[in-house]
Design a protein around this motif. Structure first.
Motif, PDB file in Angstrom:
ATOM      1  N   VAL A   1     -60.870 -72.656   5.148  1.00  0.00           N
ATOM      2  CA  VAL A   1     -59.880 -71.674   4.711  1.00  0.00           C
ATOM      3  C   VAL A   1     -60.640 -70.522   4.070  1.00  0.00           C
ATOM      4  O   VAL A   1     -61.543 -70.743   3.257  1.00  0.00           O
ATOM      5  CB  VAL A   1     -58.884 -72.294   3.698  1.00  0.00           C
TER       6      VAL A   1
ATOM      7  N   VAL B   1     -52.723 -71.490  -0.409  1.00  0.00           N
ATOM      8  CA  VAL B   1     -52.523 -72.738   0.330  1.00  0.00           C
ATOM      9  C   VAL B   1     -51.439 -73.576  -0.337  1.00  0.00           C
ATOM     10  O   VAL B   1     -51.198 -73.455  -1.539  1.00  0.00           O
ATOM     11  CB  VAL B   1     -53.837 -73.552   0.414  1.00  0.00           C
ATOM     12  N   ASN B   2     -50.781 -74.425   0.449  1.00  0.00           N
ATOM     13  CA  ASN B   2     -49.800 -75.378  -0.065  1.00  0.00           C
ATOM     14  C   ASN B   2     -50.510 -76.687  -0.359  1.00  0.00           C
ATOM     15  O   ASN B   2     -51.271 -77.194   0.466  1.00  0.00           O
ATOM     16  CB  ASN B   2     -48.688 -75.617   0.958  1.00  0.00           C
TER      17      ASN B   2
ATOM     18  N   THR C   1     -57.057 -66.991   0.346  1.00  0.00           N
ATOM     19  CA  THR C   1     -55.877 -67.526   1.019  1.00  0.00           C
ATOM     20  C   THR C   1     -55.064 -68.387   0.054  1.00  0.00           C
ATOM     21  O   THR C   1     -55.614 -69.183  -0.691  1.00  0.00           O
ATOM     22  CB  THR C   1     -56.297 -68.380   2.235  1.00  0.00           C
TER      23      THR C   1
ATOM     24  N   THR D   1     -43.097 -77.950  -4.692  1.00  0.00           N
ATOM     25  CA  THR D   1     -44.203 -77.428  -3.906  1.00  0.00           C
ATOM     26  C   THR D   1     -45.241 -76.872  -4.863  1.00  0.00           C
ATOM     27  O   THR D   1     -44.919 -76.246  -5.869  1.00  0.00           O
ATOM     28  CB  THR D   1     -43.744 -76.315  -2.947  1.00  0.00           C
TER      29      THR D   1
ATOM     30  N   LYS E   1     -48.874 -74.678  -5.144  1.00  0.00           N
ATOM     31  CA  LYS E   1     -49.652 -73.661  -4.437  1.00  0.00           C
ATOM     32  C   LYS E   1     -50.966 -73.430  -5.164  1.00  0.00           C
ATOM     33  O   LYS E   1     -51.089 -73.685  -6.354  1.00  0.00           O
ATOM     34  CB  LYS E   1     -48.866 -72.357  -4.339  1.00  0.00           C
TER      35      LYS E   1
ATOM     36  N   LEU F   1     -54.185 -80.591   1.224  1.00  0.00           N
ATOM     37  CA  LEU F   1     -53.530 -79.364   1.673  1.00  0.00           C
ATOM     38  C   LEU F   1     -52.670 -79.662   2.897  1.00  0.00           C
ATOM     39  O   LEU F   1     -53.052 -80.457   3.763  1.00  0.00           O
ATOM     40  CB  LEU F   1     -54.573 -78.299   2.002  1.00  0.00           C
ATOM     41  N   THR F   2     -51.513 -79.000   2.951  1.00  0.00           N
ATOM     42  CA  THR F   2     -50.560 -79.283   4.032  1.00  0.00           C
ATOM     43  C   THR F   2     -50.346 -78.104   4.959  1.00  0.00           C
ATOM     44  O   THR F   2     -49.344 -78.048   5.655  1.00  0.00           O
ATOM     45  CB  THR F   2     -49.212 -79.710   3.435  1.00  0.00           C
ATOM     46  N   ASP F   3     -51.230 -77.165   5.001  1.00  0.00           N
ATOM     47  CA  ASP F   3     -51.071 -75.993   5.853  1.00  0.00           C
ATOM     48  C   ASP F   3     -51.538 -76.308   7.275  1.00  0.00           C
ATOM     49  O   ASP F   3     -52.704 -76.125   7.609  1.00  0.00           O
ATOM     50  CB  ASP F   3     -51.874 -74.808   5.306  1.00  0.00           C
ATOM     51  N   GLY F   4     -50.640 -76.782   8.118  1.00  0.00           N
ATOM     52  CA  GLY F   4     -51.001 -77.065   9.505  1.00  0.00           C
ATOM     53  C   GLY F   4     -51.708 -78.396   9.666  1.00  0.00           C
ATOM     54  O   GLY F   4     -51.232 -79.270  10.363  1.00  0.00           O
TER      55      GLY F   4
ATOM     56  N   TRP G   1     -53.424 -81.716   7.630  1.00  0.00           N
ATOM     57  CA  TRP G   1     -53.521 -82.407   6.353  1.00  0.00           C
ATOM     58  C   TRP G   1     -54.987 -82.677   6.117  1.00  0.00           C
ATOM     59  O   TRP G   1     -55.590 -83.493   6.801  1.00  0.00           O
ATOM     60  CB  TRP G   1     -52.714 -83.696   6.390  1.00  0.00           C
TER      61      TRP G   1
ATOM     62  N   ARG H   1     -54.847 -70.844  -4.775  1.00  0.00           N
ATOM     63  CA  ARG H   1     -55.585 -69.774  -4.085  1.00  0.00           C
ATOM     64  C   ARG H   1     -57.038 -70.209  -3.948  1.00  0.00           C
ATOM     65  O   ARG H   1     -57.659 -70.679  -4.910  1.00  0.00           O
ATOM     66  CB  ARG H   1     -55.506 -68.482  -4.891  1.00  0.00           C
TER      67      ARG H   1
END
Length: 160
Positions: A111, A117-118, A115, A84, A86, A137-140, A142, A88
């Motif tokens: 975003v 983020v992945n 924050t 994974t 990450k 980014l995969t936060d919720g 794509w 910022r």
């Protein structure tokens, strides 16, 4: 019957036969142009490098989900640890997320500054202030964010 009508009929029949033969060869051409080595059953499309048109976030999400499904079905194979990444967000007041790694693509979200983020992977795209890298980014959702405005936390993401 006139002497000119006989050659005309034969020409017509010959033309019909030639047209039929041409149609048959044309229909068979895709089968003849297939891979000449039938013993190799690998999916060449999955190993090819994606074209810029194929870098949509939804296409990469479907590919990722297909890989996860394949791994879930084949539990006997040892699995590599999932990596994974990450980052910022350093864009003020927020980072615009896009559906493709281009500045002209559709904005699908944003975003806020600071924050974490992945990040799934990175690719090259439009140049943003001297940086042509984009992160998926995969936060919720794509979506693509410019790497110019995302500071890595730890290792840099892998290429898509």
């Amino acid at each position: 019957m006139s002497p000119l009508s006989r050659p005309s009929r034969f020409r017509r029949i010959g033309l019909c036969v030639a047209t039929g033969a041409l149609a048959a060869v044309t229909a068979a051409a895709p089968a003849l142009a297939a891979d000449p080595s039938p013993t190799d059953h690998r999916d060449h499309a999955a190993t090819a490098a994606p074209a810029s048109d194929e870098l949509s976030a939804s296409a990469l999400q479907r590919e990722h989900e297909a890989r996860q499904d394949a791994q879930a079905q084949n539990q006997a194979m040892p699995q590599a640890p999932k990596r994974t990444y990450k980052g910022r967000v350093i864009a003020k007041p927020n980072l615009l997320l896009r559906d493709r790694p281009t500045r002209s693509s559709k904005v699908v979200g944003s975003v806020k500054y600071g924050t974490v983020v992945n990040i799934f992977c990175k690719t090259t795209g439009d140049n943003v202030d001297g940086n042509n890298r984009w992160y998926l980014l995969t936060d919720g959702t794509w979506a693509w964010g410019s790497a110019r405005y995302i500071e890595n936390i730890g290792a840099a993401p892998r290429y898509c």
